[in-house]
Motif scaffolding. Structure first.
Motif, PDB file in Angstrom:
ATOM      1  N   ASP A 230      36.392  54.884  38.885  1.00 57.93           N
ATOM      2  CA  ASP A 230      35.271  53.981  39.117  1.00 57.93           C
ATOM      3  C   ASP A 230      35.756  52.793  39.955  1.00 57.93           C
ATOM      4  O   ASP A 230      36.065  51.722  39.431  1.00 57.93           O
ATOM      5  CB  ASP A 230      34.692  53.523  37.785  1.00 57.93           C
ATOM      6  CG  ASP A 230      33.443  52.654  37.950  1.00 57.93           C
ATOM      7  OD1 ASP A 230      33.018  52.453  39.112  1.00 57.93           O
ATOM      8  OD2 ASP A 230      32.920  52.172  36.933  1.00 57.93           O
ATOM      9  N   VAL A 231      35.829  52.984  41.253  1.00 55.39           N
ATOM     10  CA  VAL A 231      36.455  51.990  42.125  1.00 55.39           C
ATOM     11  C   VAL A 231      35.696  50.663  42.114  1.00 55.39           C
ATOM     12  O   VAL A 231      36.293  49.600  42.337  1.00 55.39           O
ATOM     13  CB  VAL A 231      36.572  52.521  43.570  1.00 55.39           C
ATOM     14  CG1 VAL A 231      37.528  53.688  43.630  1.00 55.39           C
ATOM     15  CG2 VAL A 231      35.198  52.923  44.119  1.00 55.39           C
ATOM     16  N   ASP A 232      34.406  50.697  41.854  1.00 54.21           N
ATOM     17  CA  ASP A 232      33.628  49.460  41.848  1.00 54.21           C
ATOM     18  C   ASP A 232      33.932  48.579  40.640  1.00 54.21           C
ATOM     19  O   ASP A 232      33.622  47.380  40.652  1.00 54.21           O
ATOM     20  CB  ASP A 232      32.134  49.782  41.863  1.00 54.21           C
ATOM     21  CG  ASP A 232      31.687  50.424  43.170  1.00 54.21           C
ATOM     22  OD1 ASP A 232      32.354  50.165  44.195  1.00 54.21           O
ATOM     23  OD2 ASP A 232      30.703  51.189  43.159  1.00 54.21           O
ATOM     24  N   ALA A 233      34.526  49.163  39.613  1.00 52.31           N
ATOM     25  CA  ALA A 233      34.816  48.397  38.398  1.00 52.31           C
ATOM     26  C   ALA A 233      36.080  47.561  38.520  1.00 52.31           C
ATOM     27  O   ALA A 233      36.253  46.587  37.775  1.00 52.31           O
ATOM     28  CB  ALA A 233      34.939  49.334  37.202  1.00 52.31           C
ATOM     29  N   TRP A 234      36.949  47.914  39.457  1.00 51.59           N
ATOM     30  CA  TRP A 234      38.272  47.304  39.527  1.00 51.59           C
ATOM     31  C   TRP A 234      38.369  46.350  40.710  1.00 51.59           C
ATOM     32  O   TRP A 234      38.002  46.683  41.819  1.00 51.59           O
ATOM     33  CB  TRP A 234      39.355  48.378  39.643  1.00 51.59           C
ATOM     34  CG  TRP A 234      39.388  49.267  38.444  1.00 51.59           C
ATOM     35  CD1 TRP A 234      38.734  50.451  38.289  1.00 51.59           C
ATOM     36  CD2 TRP A 234      40.084  49.029  37.224  1.00 51.59           C
ATOM     37  NE1 TRP A 234      38.977  50.963  37.039  1.00 51.59           N
ATOM     38  CE2 TRP A 234      39.804  50.113  36.362  1.00 51.59           C
ATOM     39  CE3 TRP A 234      40.915  48.017  36.771  1.00 51.59           C
ATOM     40  CZ2 TRP A 234      40.336  50.207  35.078  1.00 51.59           C
ATOM     41  CZ3 TRP A 234      41.446  48.097  35.495  1.00 51.59           C
ATOM     42  CH2 TRP A 234      41.154  49.187  34.662  1.00 51.59           C
ATOM     43  N   THR A 235      38.889  45.169  40.449  1.00 56.81           N
ATOM     44  CA  THR A 235      39.106  44.167  41.485  1.00 56.81           C
ATOM     45  C   THR A 235      40.599  44.005  41.720  1.00 56.81           C
ATOM     46  O   THR A 235      41.363  43.791  40.768  1.00 56.81           O
ATOM     47  CB  THR A 235      38.518  42.810  41.060  1.00 56.81           C
ATOM     48  OG1 THR A 235      37.114  42.949  40.850  1.00 56.81           O
ATOM     49  CG2 THR A 235      38.783  41.754  42.116  1.00 56.81           C
ATOM     50  N   GLU A 236      41.030  44.114  42.963  1.00 56.33           N
ATOM     51  CA  GLU A 236      42.446  43.889  43.268  1.00 56.33           C
ATOM     52  C   GLU A 236      42.722  42.388  43.270  1.00 56.33           C
ATOM     53  O   GLU A 236      42.017  41.612  43.907  1.00 56.33           O
ATOM     54  CB  GLU A 236      42.826  44.484  44.611  1.00 56.33           C
ATOM     55  CG  GLU A 236      44.313  44.327  44.916  1.00 56.33           C
ATOM     56  CD  GLU A 236      44.766  45.058  46.159  1.00 56.33           C
ATOM     57  OE1 GLU A 236      45.985  45.111  46.402  1.00 56.33           O
ATOM     58  OE2 GLU A 236      43.898  45.577  46.884  1.00 56.33           O
ATOM     59  N   ILE A 237      43.756  41.996  42.529  1.00 61.29           N
ATOM     60  CA  ILE A 237      44.169  40.594  42.504  1.00 61.29           C
ATOM     61  C   ILE A 237      44.987  40.323  43.766  1.00 61.29           C
ATOM     62  O   ILE A 237      45.955  41.037  44.047  1.00 61.29           O
ATOM     63  CB  ILE A 237      45.003  40.295  41.247  1.00 61.29           C
ATOM     64  CG1 ILE A 237      44.203  40.616  39.973  1.00 61.29           C
ATOM     65  CG2 ILE A 237      45.455  38.841  41.246  1.00 61.29           C
ATOM     66  CD1 ILE A 237      42.939  39.826  39.793  1.00 61.29           C
ATOM     67  N   PRO A 238      44.644  39.317  44.556  1.00 63.62           N
ATOM     68  CA  PRO A 238      45.358  39.075  45.819  1.00 63.62           C
ATOM     69  C   PRO A 238      46.822  38.696  45.585  1.00 63.62           C
ATOM     70  O   PRO A 238      47.195  38.148  44.537  1.00 63.62           O
ATOM     71  CB  PRO A 238      44.594  37.905  46.443  1.00 63.62           C
ATOM     72  CG  PRO A 238      43.275  37.873  45.750  1.00 63.62           C
ATOM     73  CD  PRO A 238      43.512  38.387  44.373  1.00 63.62           C
ATOM     74  N   ALA A 239      47.644  38.982  46.582  1.00 65.29           N
ATOM     75  CA  ALA A 239      49.024  38.500  46.560  1.00 65.29           C
ATOM     76  C   ALA A 239      49.027  36.979  46.496  1.00 65.29           C
ATOM     77  O   ALA A 239      48.141  36.315  47.031  1.00 65.29           O
ATOM     78  CB  ALA A 239      49.764  38.988  47.797  1.00 65.29           C
TER      79      ALA A 239
END
Length: 264
Positions: A230-239
């Motif tokens: 579910d790619v919409d559920a996950w947010t990548e935390i920026p470097a």
């Protein structure tokens, strides 16, 4: 590189991160999709908080997929805050005291990344530890030493600032020794109340970190890679970010190493 997952919120069974999802941490231990190495078979560990200030912990050198106890424990242990880690060794041999999470008092800590030239600066870094923290060191990894340095730098009062000072100290000594001051650091840590994480690399190539809501009423999960498709559920935390998860939800802020100054 290692894989890890952490959770804070209303109590959940550990299996909801460790073993049940389609891309659970156990699945990632032999088939990681967003790491340089797909296999993370150099041991594993879990730390969880319950009725006592200090966390419970279970670690072993077996690959997570082959330990006959891990799935059973994850199905029975229910906690509002826990850390879980599968290891691909970059520093230190395959032995139980090199497996994450590391603990000291109420604190737990786990790390994915590396310190380049660690053997050249290890002794100088250890010299910054108090006797109590020096003797608490039972393994040989850069990760455990970074944890203890953070404690020395004032983690109890300023967790993110302490990690910032510890990384700055590592880079300072590496530069003095003529070593490459490369630090790649994606870590989660907790005092049993709040959950913290940092994603940083001196070369702008930090290990991955994602976040998603989980469980009822404001729980959050932090992971090296998503637990499902579910790619919409996950947010990548920026470097270059620090993360704080509390009763108020998930907050992010900018992170960078601070000029070294020992905390008062």
């Amino acid at each position: 590189m290692c894989r890890w997952a952490a959770y804070r919120g209303n109590p959940l069974y550990l299996e909801e991160l460790v073993s049940s999802p389609a891309h659970s941490l156990i699945e990632q231990s032999h088939c990681a999709s967003r790491a340089k190495t797909a296999t993370n078979g150099d041991g594993f560990g879990i730390a969880w908080y319950g009725d006592h200030p200090e966390p419970g912990r279970y670690r072993d050198i077996l690959p997570a997929w082959s330990d006959c106890n891990l799935r059973s424990l994850a199905r029975q242990i229910r906690s509002p805050l826990f850390l879980a880690h599968v290891r691909a060794a970059t520093s230190g041999g395959t032995r139980r005291d090199n497996c994450h999470p590391f603990v000291f008092g109420p604190w737990s800590f786990m790390h994915n990344g590396q310190v380049a030239g660690f053997d050249k600066i290890r002794r100088k870094l250890e010299a910054h530890l108090s006797d109590e923290l020096f003797h608490a060191r039972s393994g040989t990894t850069d990760s455990e030493l970074l944890f203890l340095l953070s404690l020395e730098m004032g983690m109890a009062k300023d967790p993110i600032g302490a990690v910032s000072r510890a990384i700055a100290l590592v880079q300072k000594h590496a530069a003095e020794e003529g070593a490459n001051p490369l630090v790649r650091f994606t870590a989660a840590f907790s005092d049993g109340k709040s959950l913290y994480a940092v994603r940083y690399a001196s070369d702008q190539k930090p290990p991955t970190l994602y976040a998603a809501p989980m469980g009822p009423r404001g729980g959050y999960c932090l992971v090296s890679e998503p637990l499902n498709d579910d790619v919409d559920a996950w947010t990548e935390i920026p470097a270059g970010s620090a993360v704080l998860v509390t009763d108020d939800g998930l907050l992010t802020s900018a992170f960078s190493p601070a000029p070294f100054a020992k905390a008062a």
